[in-house]
Write a protein that holds these residues in place. Structure first.
Motif, mmCIF file in Angstrom:
data_model
loop_
_atom_site.group_PDB
_atom_site.id
_atom_site.type_symbol
_atom_site.label_atom_id
_atom_site.label_comp_id
_atom_site.label_asym_id
_atom_site.label_seq_id
_atom_site.Cartn_x
_atom_site.Cartn_y
_atom_site.Cartn_z
ATOM 1 N N ASN A 140 -51.920 -67.660 35.878
ATOM 2 C CA ASN A 140 -51.766 -69.114 35.831
ATOM 3 C C ASN A 140 -51.105 -69.449 34.509
ATOM 4 O O ASN A 140 -51.720 -69.330 33.452
ATOM 5 C CB ASN A 140 -53.136 -69.803 35.950
ATOM 6 C CG ASN A 140 -53.771 -69.591 37.298
ATOM 7 O OD1 ASN A 140 -53.126 -69.810 38.321
ATOM 8 N ND2 ASN A 140 -55.020 -69.151 37.317
ATOM 9 N N ASP B 42 -42.738 -71.661 51.758
ATOM 10 C CA ASP B 42 -41.779 -72.773 51.649
ATOM 11 C C ASP B 42 -40.390 -72.321 51.215
ATOM 12 O O ASP B 42 -39.384 -72.830 51.706
ATOM 13 C CB ASP B 42 -42.305 -73.817 50.647
ATOM 14 C CG ASP B 42 -43.617 -74.435 51.095
ATOM 15 O OD1 ASP B 42 -43.620 -75.088 52.155
ATOM 16 O OD2 ASP B 42 -44.630 -74.245 50.405
ATOM 17 N N ARG C 51 -46.035 -76.483 42.141
ATOM 18 C CA ARG C 51 -45.891 -77.867 42.603
ATOM 19 C C ARG C 51 -46.160 -78.002 44.099
ATOM 20 O O ARG C 51 -45.432 -78.670 44.825
ATOM 21 C CB ARG C 51 -44.504 -78.396 42.261
ATOM 22 C CG ARG C 51 -44.116 -78.289 40.782
ATOM 23 C CD ARG C 51 -44.871 -79.295 39.939
ATOM 24 N NE ARG C 51 -44.627 -79.114 38.507
ATOM 25 C CZ ARG C 51 -43.661 -79.724 37.827
ATOM 26 N NH1 ARG C 51 -42.813 -80.512 38.462
ATOM 27 N NH2 ARG C 51 -43.538 -79.541 36.526
ATOM 28 N N GLY C 52 -47.180 -77.308 44.589
ATOM 29 C CA GLY C 52 -47.545 -77.413 45.989
ATOM 30 C C GLY C 52 -46.685 -76.595 46.940
ATOM 31 O O GLY C 52 -46.873 -76.669 48.158
ATOM 32 N N LYS C 53 -45.752 -75.823 46.411
ATOM 33 C CA LYS C 53 -44.878 -75.002 47.250
ATOM 34 C C LYS C 53 -45.179 -73.518 47.034
ATOM 35 O O LYS C 53 -45.413 -73.074 45.914
ATOM 36 C CB LYS C 53 -43.411 -75.295 46.950
ATOM 37 C CG LYS C 53 -42.982 -76.721 47.298
ATOM 38 C CD LYS C 53 -41.491 -76.884 47.195
ATOM 39 C CE LYS C 53 -41.059 -78.297 47.528
ATOM 40 N NZ LYS C 53 -41.425 -78.690 48.895
ATOM 41 N N THR C 54 -45.128 -72.770 48.121
ATOM 42 C CA THR C 54 -45.300 -71.319 48.057
ATOM 43 C C THR C 54 -43.928 -70.662 48.031
ATOM 44 O O THR C 54 -43.115 -70.869 48.937
ATOM 45 C CB THR C 54 -46.097 -70.816 49.272
ATOM 46 O OG1 THR C 54 -47.394 -71.418 49.259
ATOM 47 C CG2 THR C 54 -46.249 -69.302 49.224
ATOM 48 N N HIS D 72 -47.339 -70.025 43.582
ATOM 49 C CA HIS D 72 -47.469 -71.405 44.037
ATOM 50 C C HIS D 72 -47.046 -72.324 42.895
ATOM 51 O O HIS D 72 -47.579 -72.248 41.800
ATOM 52 C CB HIS D 72 -48.912 -71.689 44.450
ATOM 53 C CG HIS D 72 -49.392 -70.800 45.562
ATOM 54 N ND1 HIS D 72 -49.103 -71.062 46.883
ATOM 55 C CD2 HIS D 72 -50.120 -69.666 45.554
ATOM 56 C CE1 HIS D 72 -49.641 -70.128 47.639
ATOM 57 N NE2 HIS D 72 -50.259 -69.254 46.860
#
Length: 202
Positions: free
Chosen positions: A183, A31, A3-6, A1
């Motif tokens: 992370n 995404d 910037r909010g995209k998978t 993941h």
């Protein structure tokens, strides 16, 4: 993941090769999908992914940059198993390379095109890709900060491949994790190349 995209790289077909790929389906929605080559264990896009952007060639999506470096699935310039593409992605300050089913040592020109890498996803299993010794050599050539081994035999993948320990036995710096997530943030990477062995997620 990111910037909010998978983002999913080289999605496999669960149950492929007579059930020898026993990993569970990759959850959706997704995404962005990147594909290194068209074999079913690297290019399966199920309906539950939704309508992702599928990348096989260079493209910038917002502030995420993707490009591909042509290489081969074997040592015979594709004569045996066809072409392969290394995916290079700049993901918000972290530069990642996914080598797909790389089957040969990278040339100086290919290494230059790949460039400086923070996170390297490296096939190690042999037979269809680099074997552990060859993977170790590619790891030393690329000089990424973090290397995550992939494409090896485990409790869910029953292909006749090398095991993770066959690769780790060659490595002086590695960490074993009992989870499947990392992370990463710019500035928090190890100074010397370190192998991070993750537990398969699915």
């Amino acid at each position: 993941h990111v910037r909010g995209k998978t983002i999913v790289m080289d999605p496999y077909l669960p149950g492929a090769f007579g059930g020898r790929i026993g990993h569970a389906p990759i959850p959706g929605p997704v995404d962005i999908v990147t594909i290194s080559h068209e074999h079913v264990d690297h290019s399966h896009i199920p309906e539950h992914f939704g309508d992702p952007i599928v990348l096989r060639r260079a493209r910038r999506i917002g502030d995420l940059d993707f490009r591909f470096v042509d290489c081969w699935h074997d040592k015979l310039e594709g004569e045996s198993m066809g072409p392969n593409r290394a995916t290079v992605a700049d993901l918000g300050g972290i530069r990642l390379a996914h080598l797909g089913d790389l089957g040969h040592r990278l040339s100086a020109a290919q290494l230059s095109e790949i460039g400086k890498i923070d996170l390297l996803l490296l096939p190690i299993g042999g037979i269809f890709t680099l074997n552990p010794k060859e993977a170790f050599e590619v790891m030393e050539d690329v000089k990424a900060s973090i290397v995550v081994p992939m494409h090896y035999r485990n409790h869910r993948c029953h292909l006749d491949l090398a095991f993770l320990d066959d690769f780790l036995s060659l490595c002086s710096r590695f960490e074993l994790f009992d989870h499947s997530t990392l992370n990463l943030a710019e500035g928090s990477l190890p100074e010397l190349t370190t192998v991070y062995a993750l537990r398969p997620a699915l």
